[in-house]
Design an enzyme around this catalytic site. Structure first.
Site, PDB file in Angstrom:
ATOM      1  N   ALA A  95      41.770  42.999  46.240  1.00 28.50           N
ATOM      2  CA  ALA A  95      40.549  42.417  45.689  1.00 28.50           C
ATOM      3  C   ALA A  95      40.850  41.510  44.493  1.00 28.50           C
ATOM      4  CB  ALA A  95      39.541  43.502  45.307  1.00 28.50           C
ATOM      5  N   GLU A  99      43.034  35.955  45.680  1.00 32.92           N
ATOM      6  CA  GLU A  99      42.380  35.586  46.938  1.00 32.92           C
ATOM      7  C   GLU A  99      41.650  34.242  46.925  1.00 32.92           C
ATOM      8  OE1 GLU A  99      40.549  39.507  46.613  1.00 32.92           O
ATOM      9  OE2 GLU A  99      40.749  39.689  48.777  1.00 32.92           O
ATOM     10  N   ARG A 124      31.904  42.326  52.615  1.00 35.82           N
ATOM     11  CA  ARG A 124      32.286  41.168  51.800  1.00 35.82           C
ATOM     12  C   ARG A 124      31.996  39.853  52.530  1.00 35.82           C
ATOM     13  NH1 ARG A 124      35.304  39.840  46.965  1.00 35.82           N
ATOM     14  NH2 ARG A 124      35.309  42.034  46.373  1.00 35.82           N
TER      15      ARG A 124
END
Lengths: 458, 760
Positions: free
Chosen positions: B512, B713, B311
């Site tokens: 996520a 996030e 990521r």
């Protein structure tokens, strides 16, 4: 020990309690009151905040480093005791819901109790009131919105009218003397006993180091030991006076000291921690010794009937070693006030502004007459194994004109005075350079230059 | 209609009264045992002798277990089977659990654990990135490189080239509730666990593995966590497994919670990175080629490091078109705690890399960094592809950034700051705007699925259950609003229940940022199913079409029929209509080939932008955030209050990571910042004095739940603007480039300012 106190308004009497059982453990494990949380078990996060009221007022205190005997004779309010008997929420609770002040909710009880205590004491500086409550979810903005809102509302009657202690008062215990004379006698009889004042340090010995304490002598119930006398010629601070009491007592006379004490620690720790404790534990990073040394403070030590007085700076012999004999204890610290020209500035350097241990703490008291330095008392914490004066720097200043050139030259003398160490708070080089730069800051501040990053606005 | 309303968190009244129950608050039977680990005092070595007599004879100790005493597989890892619960022979980091104490109280267990006499023959430990590189200590045998275009020729033709490197520290989660688990043995050898975890299903699987039973013998329940932030995605495994083994062996309930210091020493943190970069731009400042080497200290075991590092690579472009790029990721195995998931999951570090590059280029070109950033944005008109080949569709950042720069008067303030800096000697100000483009979906494609169970009772009350976990982010509140909207009823009729592997099986971690996207949709599907059954039934009775049956404001109308929702439920039940349904959702349109780094790994991107203004003191490096303006994209918000809460909190957490939160290990590999006394997350007064947060008014261009976007996030990365603003302020001290590393502690800011002053 036997103790009596009010728990959310109801009298509780306990017999044979251990001196080192914490209020947090007792609430959660014995009483089933699990609203008060354990976040760090060292007084740094505030999740365990409880409200303690006695005749001196209401304070937020960390329950994880508060031993049961310390609440003997007092009133303890937990998050479960804030709502009205009929379940109506306390205004801070209501405001926290309405302003979305909770997310995961784990820190919330501690915040709510701190805010309720602040509402009672009339504290409107919410950053100051809440510095000891950590929240990892919200970024604090909604919590402060709630606090601002709640502060506008009156203290609820059910809390306002709650007595400051149980009807029978405090139970009498051998190891909880109530006079200095009794303490002196007890101390002499038990020179190996551990003296506990606010327990903000000793609490960690118990919780983190599992250190057995042997006999424990509690001292904060000794009224005369908590006294701060402000006389025209001196300020005498009893060893058991809290840091918060010192902050309030010095706010007018030594505003720079009081401002540093804001950052000494959180409201919870300031309410419990004592001046005597901060000195007697001999830490090189205690925040009160440097300014007290810069003010020429004298330390009064007591042994039985005997009293001796020494300059505070002489108390600290080397790291871990203080000038204190068996049976002796710190009774008071005295700031002489014959120098009306005291120009004390205290600068604290830490990773975070609030509730952090100093990397460097500098205290400067430089007297100027006719643009010349006529005296200088400069003391530092975090720069050596003990709080220590910067004698070479002082020599480089005294007798010289108070100019940038003098300051620039004197800065070189810091390396003569100090050989700081590197640790997780700061490197040796950074400590040494910033300590010297603090003199620069002092001089610039004297010239009227803006030097405080905390005063800058967008 | 409950959608889009700023309703409070469902547990708020419980939070504020202390009535919200966390694992450690659950009343336990009197015979419950309390567990603690004994830890390694060396960073690397071999256990040569272990004398636990003093532990066994300590007050309250019932049992002491070592690796040899375990009944099943000695492993707590997510997949790689490289993490023993208790070290067997070799120890790999300072703080690694070696033995397990079962005692009558938490305090007794901890005190006893400290009494062990363990001899470890120390070996040279690989502690730093440099140590690991020197020893070529890599996961997967060596670095991984993804490319697009031809970097070397493009770089050769570049007008200007910058190169440098940035060190980016890790981050401790500092969830306020530490790791905790409680295991309750059942009949037939079954085990029920209450665990503070983002991943109940993994706990179920790992406990079953440890007890050598099928998954169906283990049920895991999670009502709420006191914060997670990624730190409870895999790090709760050890406690849950330890408790289950203890309960299995003794037949007694077992509870384990880490003391804060143990928690910080044992558990993983955000990965620290070193990013070396070389970037070339053309005469207009447009990027023509970029090379990144991302060196990552992963710690002693794999845990989630591979997808984290992926990521980071996937966010090396952030919002910018880079025609020629090479990204090399070095996943280094070291003798430190195993770095793990943390909000952003590598994305933040990758993004810091490219933002640093642009900051450096702007400084070199003497350009306004914002103009340079805008010039390099992806084009919206003709979607350009990311380096991994996904077209950047719905790219609204240019409008957002323009709007934010105007509303916050970026230009005017930038000029005012320059004037202020001219007059101020020791204090300097800085300002920066940084954008965020964050990919939404698990990169491991099969994780993008969710299940739900909705029960409608005959009195019209509803319980909802789904695979997501509540860690404070307001997932349950959002999902309840989805359910209430679907049935056309009030929130008071919807009850949220604890996440439970017995109700919804085979779930993915709540991670996520996917919680409400996946579970909201799964719950909606279940709600729609029940509602449609009622509609079909009432339509037949009323002689109308099912679609003409209306569920709104607590009532159900079908032609002439008009009844309360409760009456409709009762009526349907009495006519033998099933009022319970499962829901399921799988994210469409995603694919990913990790080996070559190509595909369409993300369903969509979430966007945001922040302007931060700071002040620094050049005498000490002390610094403060003065003002923050944020414009963030949550699509069509499910709950604006919850979303703003995520944004404010995410920003402060991100800024904390890059400023005061410093992890310090000593030369023996001992973490010296293992408590809040030494590790400094932002406190109340560290929040910006002025803190303006606005939501971008728009809807997701792909069909997510009510066209909303994930918000967990992305806002953390808004905090990168604080680091860049500090760089700007330091840059104001002289002519040199600050080369500011993170976290930009007072000390780093001071040293950088000194360097820049020296360059004057």
């Amino acid at each position: 020990m036997d103790i009596a106190f009010l728990l959310n308004g109801e009298t509780v009497e306990l017999t044979g309690v251990s001196a080192t059982t914490t209020v947090l453990d007792w609430l959660r494990e014995e009483r089933g009151l699990t609203g008060t949380k354990e976040g760090c078990n060292e007084g740094d996060c505030g999740a365990c905040t409880v409200m303690v009221t006695d005749h001196s007022g209401t304070k937020p205190i960390n329950g994880c480093i508060l031993f049961l005997p310390q609440i003997n004779g007092k009133s303890l309010t937990t998050v479960e005791g804030l709502a009205a008997p009929d379940g109506t929420m306390h205004p801070v609770q209501q405001a926290m819901v309405e302003h979305h002040g909770s997310q995961c909710g784990f820190c919330t009880p501690g915040f709510v109790v701190s805010m309720a205590a602040g509402q009672i004491t009339g504290e409107t500086d919410h950053d100051r009131q809440l510095a000891g409550n950590l929240c990892r979810c919200t970024g604090y903005a909604p919590i402060v919105r709630a606090a601002v809102n709640a502060a506008r509302q009156p203290v609820p009657a059910w809390l306002r009218d709650r007595p400051a202690g149980p009807p029978m008062g405090a139970y009498v215990n051998d190891f909880q003397p109530t006079t200095i004379a009794a303490l002196a006698e007890l101390r002499r009889a038990h020179p190996d006993a551990t003296i506990v004042a606010g327990a903000t340090d000793v609490g960690l010995w118990v919780n983190k180091d599992h250190r057995p304490l042997g006999n424990v002598i509690f001292i904060t119930q000794i009224e005369e030991l908590r006294r701060i006398e402000v006389a025209p010629y001196m300020i005498r601070i009893g060893a058991a006076a809290s840091i918060e009491a010192l902050r309030l007592a010095t706010a007018r006379r030594y505003p720079s000291l009081a401002a540093m004490l804001d950052r000494f620690a959180s409201a919870q720790v300031r309410a419990a921690a004592t001046v005597g404790g901060n000195i007697a534990n001999g830490s090189p990073i205690g925040d009160t010794p440097p300014p007290l040394i810069a003010l020429g403070a004298m330390l009064q030590l007591r042994n039985g009937e005997d009293m001796r007085e020494i300059p505070l700076e002489d108390f600290f012999i080397e790291y871990g070693k203080q000038d204190i004999g068996p049976g002796e204890f710190v009774e008071a610290v005295v700031i002489p006030r014959d120098q009306e020209s005291d120009r004390l500035k205290v600068y604290k350097l830490s990773k975070r502004f609030d509730q952090d241990i100093s990397a460097v703490l500098g205290a400067f008291n430089i007297e100027i007459k006719d643009e010349k330095v006529i005296s200088a008392r400069i003391a530092f914490g975090g720069m050596a194994g003990t709080p220590q004066r910067a004698r070479a720097v002082e020599r480089a200043l005294v007798g010289r004109p108070w100019t940038e050139a003098t300051v620039r030259t004197a800065k070189w003398s810091f390396a003569e005075d100090f050989r700081p160490m590197s640790d997780m708070r700061a490197s040796a080089a950074y400590r040494l350079e910033t300590a010297a730069n603090m003199l620069d800051r002092y001089w610039r501040e004297d010239q009227g230059e803006a030097v405080d990053v905390r005063e800058v606005t967008s | 209609m409950s959608m889009g309303k700023p309703l409070p968190h469902d547990s708020a009244p419980l939070h504020v009264t202390g009535a919200a129950r966390y694992i450690d608050d659950i009343p336990v039977p009197a015979d419950c045992l309390h567990l603690a680990f004994g830890l390694s005092h060396e960073a690397r070595g071999v256990i040569t002798a272990m004398n636990l007599d003093a532990v066994r004879s300590a007050p309250g100790v019932m049992r002491v277990l070592t690796a040899a005493d375990l009944p099943g597989v000695n492993d707590i890892s997510t997949a790689a089977h490289d993490e023993p619960l208790l070290a067997a022979g070799d120890v790999h980091y300072h703080g690694q659990p070696i033995f397990l104490v079962l005692a009558t109280s938490h305090r007794a267990a901890r005190e006893a654990a400290a009494k062990a006499d363990i001899t470890i023959e120390a070996k040279p430990a690989l502690l730093s990135i440099d140590d690991a590189l020197a020893a070529r200590s890599y996961f997967e045998g060596g670095p991984l490189t993804w490319r697009r275009g031809e970097v070397a020729p493009a770089m050769a033709k570049a007008e200007t080239i910058v190169d440098g490197r940035i060190e980016i520290g890790g981050q401790e989660h500092f969830y306020l509730e530490g790791q905790v688990s409680l295991a309750m043995p059942q009949d037939n050898g079954d085990m029920v666990l209450h665990t503070s975890t983002q991943h109940p299903t993994e706990i179920q699987h790992k406990v079953a593995e440890a007890l050598a039973t099928p998954f169906h013998a283990v049920r895991v329940e999670t009502r709420r966590m006191g914060g997670g932030f990624g730190g409870k995605e895999s790090q709760g495994n050890a406690l849950a497994i330890a408790c289950a083994i203890g309960a299995h062996l003794t037949g007694k309930p077992c509870k384990m919670r880490y003391d804060r210091d143990d928690d910080m020493v044992i558990t993983g943190k955000r990965h620290d990175f070193r990013i070396a970069y070389k970037a070339g731009v053309d005469a207009k400042g447009k990027l023509v080629a970029v090379e990144f080497d991302q060196y990552v200290r992963c710690g002693w075991s794999m845990d989630l490091s591979l997808p984290v590092c992926d990521r980071a690579m996937l966010h090396a472009d952030n919002a910018y078109w880079i025609p020629n790029i090479r990204i090399t990721s070095h996943r280094l195995k070291t003798n430190t705690c195993s770095a793990t998931a943390f909000r952003g999951f590598g994305g933040p570090q990758g993004m810091v890399g490219i933002e640093r590059v642009l900051d450096h280029i702007a400084h070199r070109l003497k350009m306004d960094p914002l103009e340079l950033r805008q010039a390099n944005f992806y084009k919206k008109s003709r979607p350009q592809e990311t380096p991994y080949g996904q077209p950047v569709k719905g790219f609204i950042l240019p409008e957002m950034v323009k709007s934010l720069a105007e509303s916050a008067d970026y230009k005017g303030r930038k000029q005012a700051i320059a004037r202020w800096n001219e007059k101020s000697t020791v204090l300097k100000k800085g300002i920066a705007l940084t954008p965020v483009k964050f990919g939404i979906s698990f990169t491991l494609t099969h994780l993008n699925q969710a299940g739900a169970l909705v029960n409608l009772y005959a009195d019209g009350s509803v319980t909802i259950n789904h695979g997501g976990t509540e860690m404070g982010q307001g997932l349950n509140q959002k999902v309840a609003q989805v359910a209430a909207a679907g049935f056309g009823i009030g929130m008071e009729q919807v009850r949220i229940t604890a996440t439970d592997t017995g109700k919804v099986p085979n779930t993915s971690a709540t991670a996520a940022s996917s919680g409400s996207d996946l579970n909201g949709m799964a719950v909606k599907n279940a709600v729609d199913e029940i509602r449609d059954r009622i509609a079909r039934f009432l339509a037949t009775e009323a002689g109308v079409k099912p679609r003409d049956v209306v569920f709104a404001q607590g009532r159900v109308t079908a032609g002439e029929m008009d009844m309360t929702f409760a009456e409709a439920a009762k009526h349907a039940h009495e006519n033998r209509i099933s009022l319970s349904a499962t829901g399921f959702y799988a994210t469409p349109d995603i694919s990913w080939d990790r080996a070559i780094g190509k595909g369409h790994p993300f369903f969509y991107f979430a966007y945001g932008a922040a302007i931060t203004e700071v002040a620094i003191d050049t005498l000490t490096g002390e610094n403060r955030i003065l003002r923050v303006d944020i414009l963030h994209d949550v699509g069509q918000s499910l709950n604006p209050a919850v979303d703003v809460g995520q944004i404010e909190g995410g920003y402060v957490q991100g800024a904390g990571w890059l400023t005061t939160e410093e992890l310090v290990w000593d030369e023996k590999g001992v973490l010296r910042t293992h408590a809040p006394s030494t590790y400094k997350i932002p406190a109340c007064s560290d929040r910006p004095d002025v803190f303006n947060v606005a939501l971008w008014n728009g809807e997701n261009h792909v069909p997510t739940i009510y066209r909303s976007k994930a918000v967990g996030e992305p806002p953390l990365m808004l905090g990168i603007s604080a680091l860049m603003a500090l760089s700007d302020a330091v840059g104001a001290c002289g002519d040199g480039y600050p080369h500011l590393n993170a976290p930009a502690t007072a000390e780093r800011v001071y040293m950088a300012a000194k360097r820049v002053q020296g360059a004057r």
